[in-house]
Design a protein around this motif. Structure first.
Motif, PDB file in Angstrom:
ATOM      1  N   ALA A 170       0.821  -1.216   0.000  1.00 18.75           N
ATOM      2  CA  ALA A 170       0.000   0.000   0.000  1.00 18.75           C
ATOM      3  C   ALA A 170       0.854   1.264   0.000  1.00 18.75           C
ATOM      4  O   ALA A 170       0.517   2.252  -0.667  1.00 18.75           O
ATOM      5  N   TYR A 171       1.958   1.248   0.745  1.00 19.93           N
ATOM      6  CA  TYR A 171       2.827   2.427   0.819  1.00 19.93           C
ATOM      7  C   TYR A 171       3.474   2.705  -0.536  1.00 19.93           C
ATOM      8  O   TYR A 171       3.475   3.841  -1.024  1.00 19.93           O
ATOM      9  N   VAL A 172       4.026   1.673  -1.148  1.00 19.62           N
ATOM     10  CA  VAL A 172       4.658   1.847  -2.456  1.00 19.62           C
ATOM     11  C   VAL A 172       3.632   2.301  -3.485  1.00 19.62           C
ATOM     12  O   VAL A 172       3.882   3.228  -4.281  1.00 19.62           O
ATOM     13  N   LYS A 173       2.460   1.690  -3.504  1.00 25.31           N
ATOM     14  CA  LYS A 173       1.454   2.052  -4.503  1.00 25.31           C
ATOM     15  C   LYS A 173       0.999   3.499  -4.344  1.00 25.31           C
ATOM     16  O   LYS A 173       0.666   4.165  -5.327  1.00 25.31           O
ATOM     17  N   ASN A 174       1.011   3.996  -3.101  1.00 24.27           N
ATOM     18  CA  ASN A 174       0.594   5.370  -2.856  1.00 24.27           C
ATOM     19  C   ASN A 174       1.590   6.373  -3.424  1.00 24.27           C
ATOM     20  O   ASN A 174       1.201   7.354  -4.072  1.00 24.27           O
TER      21      ASN A 174
END
Length: 486
Positions: free
Chosen positions: A424-428
């Protein structure tokens, strides 16, 4: 020399304590029995002190506006001036007819020296001066090894702090009825300090991410107590979860104090809203900040010189301009590193676990001197703190205090998979990878062509290939460490 009876005012000098609650200098001013007037001095050219970075300058502007409103609400006259610190303060003392000057202490060597000169000079002129601790739980010089002298390892340092007992309870904010308004000093508009970017105005992401000021600090911390403290001991390492307090910029500018955080967290545990384990871990993180200031007090050049002198012989490589630019812009080809560096650029802040990963990549994968990274963070972080920033970069480099094992090299792929397991962090922050299957998200260079094609990603075009091979870079770093082992 005693105070001149013709001087009837108290001057409150704000510095890195831009709040009204738990402000010992303000409390002393309110209790002085004299009318009170307040001053903030902006001196970007203080000899020996480091100028604020761009993100910190933006934050300071917002914080001063908030403080001005807060002072007005309690009837406290407040002025902002710019110029040489000692000359500006002493001129304000004379104009206000101040017989007492109060402030809260600072800990950078150049600032301490300036404060000592001002205190001595004013006292020689018959002005009383009092200083207080608003920034730390314990003064750096209060904590010593059993054999005497400063401590160099965190665990015994924190045990020595805890042996001092609970930190003092925070002081309440003085009410309007408690403040007798002194003379209003002539000041300048905060806009005239030219702290904020204009052409280009790059601060849009900072405005969206943060509400600077004492009220913003309280609102942000209340949200953490409600949603983040429970589970903090384990979740604080997860950048994909809202599990950190985000108090660092507020502490940096003194919009909230560590005593307030300490006791509010303790009350949450006492009320059953968080476990003792979670609160102990949160307190220990405040302890790391205390340790950083202990190190800075005893090593004034912490941001410029290796704490461990062995590292003076470390074979740093001359930075490759393309690699350095890729690191700064979040284009290294390692998703967790790139997500962190983009979070930094867009919000002025980065999750602490990711700070370690990004710092390790620059220092150990690229073999770039830690001071290059520390300087970039100083310019781009809204919480760029003279103690924390330097101590933490040295810790990752291995050159700092308690940096064991100093040869640790973070694997950015494994770190991403462990601490951002759902991506989720990378995709954000790296949205071009949002459709890459999770199996390959933290290592897209290993993904089959058909998987990348289906995600709309061509490596080297839509997202960069890794700028270095981590395994080879790790071997190179370990060989460099071998050179200084002796």
């Amino acid at each position: 020399m005693t105070s001149d009876p013709g001087r009837s005012c108290t001057l409150l000098w704000f510095r890195e304590d831009l709040r009204l609650a738990d402000n010992p200098a303000l409390t002393a001013a309110a209790r002085s029995g004299r009318p009170v007037t307040a001053l903030y001095v902006f001196d970007p050219d203080l000899s020996g002190a480091r100028a604020l970075g761009a993100a910190s300058r933006w934050w300071l502007a917002q914080s001063l506006r908030s403080l001005a409103d807060d002072c007005a609400a309690i009837g406290l006259p407040f002025a902002v001036r710019a110029g040489p610190t000692e000359k500006t303060v002493r001129k304000a003392v004379a104009e206000a007819g101040a017989g007492l000057v109060v402030w809260n202490r600072r800990y950078v060597a150049a600032e301490r020296d300036t404060d000592a000169d001002i205190k001595s000079g004013l006292r020689d002129e018959g002005v009383d001066v009092e200083s207080f601790n608003a920034r730390l739980l314990y003064e750096p010089w209060e904590i010593e090894a059993k054999s005497g002298g400063p401590l160099k390892v965190y665990s015994p340092f924190w045990r020595a702090c805890r042996a001092k007992g609970e930190p003092a309870e925070p002081l309440p904010k003085p009410s309007k009825a408690k403040i007798a308004a002194g003379p209003k000093l002539k000041g300048i508009a905060i806009d005239d300090l030219e702290l904020e970017p204009t052409k280009p105005d790059w601060a849009g992401g900072l405005r969206e991410a943060w509400p600077p000021g004492e009220a913003g600090a309280g609102k942000t911390f209340s949200a953490f107590l409600k949603h983040g403290l429970k589970g903090y001991a384990t979740d604080r390492d997860r950048p994909d979860r809202p599990a950190t307090s985000r108090m660092s910029p507020y502490l940096r500018f003194g919009e909230i104090g560590p005593r307030q955080l300490w006791h509010a967290a303790k009350q949450a545990a006492d009320g059953g809203d968080a476990s003792a384990k979670d609160v102990d871990k949160f307190h220990a993180e405040l302890g790391w900040r205390e340790f950083s200031y202990h190190l800075l007090h005893n090593n004034p050049d912490l941001a410029a010189r290796n704490f461990n002198a062995r590292f003076d012989e470390f074979p740093w490589r001359k930075p490759d301009p393309a690699h350095l630019r890729a690191w700064r812009k979040g284009l290294t080809g390692y998703p967790i590193v790139d997500a962190g560096m983009r979070q930094l650029w867009s919000t002025g802040w980065m999750h602490n676990r990711v700070r370690m990963i990004c710092a390790s990549f620059l220092i150990k994968d690229l073999l770039v001197d830690w001071r290059v990274g520390e300087d970039w963070f100083w310019d781009t972080l809204v919480d760029a703190d003279p103690a924390n920033n330097a101590a933490s970069w040295q810790w990752v480099a291995g050159s700092g205090a308690d940096a064991a094992p100093y040869f640790r090299v973070f694997n950015p792929t494994l770190q991403g998979e462990k601490f951002d397991p759902e991506g989720a962090y990378v995709k954000n922050f790296v949205p071009e990878l949002k459709d890459v299957p999770l199996k390959w998200l933290h290592r897209p260079w290993e993904a089959p062509e058909e998987a990348l094609r289906a995600a709309g990603v061509t490596l080297g075009k839509d997202y960069p290939k890794p700028i270095v091979d981590h395994h080879a870079a790790r071997d190179r770093a370990l060989a460099a460490f071998d050179r200084i082992k002796a």
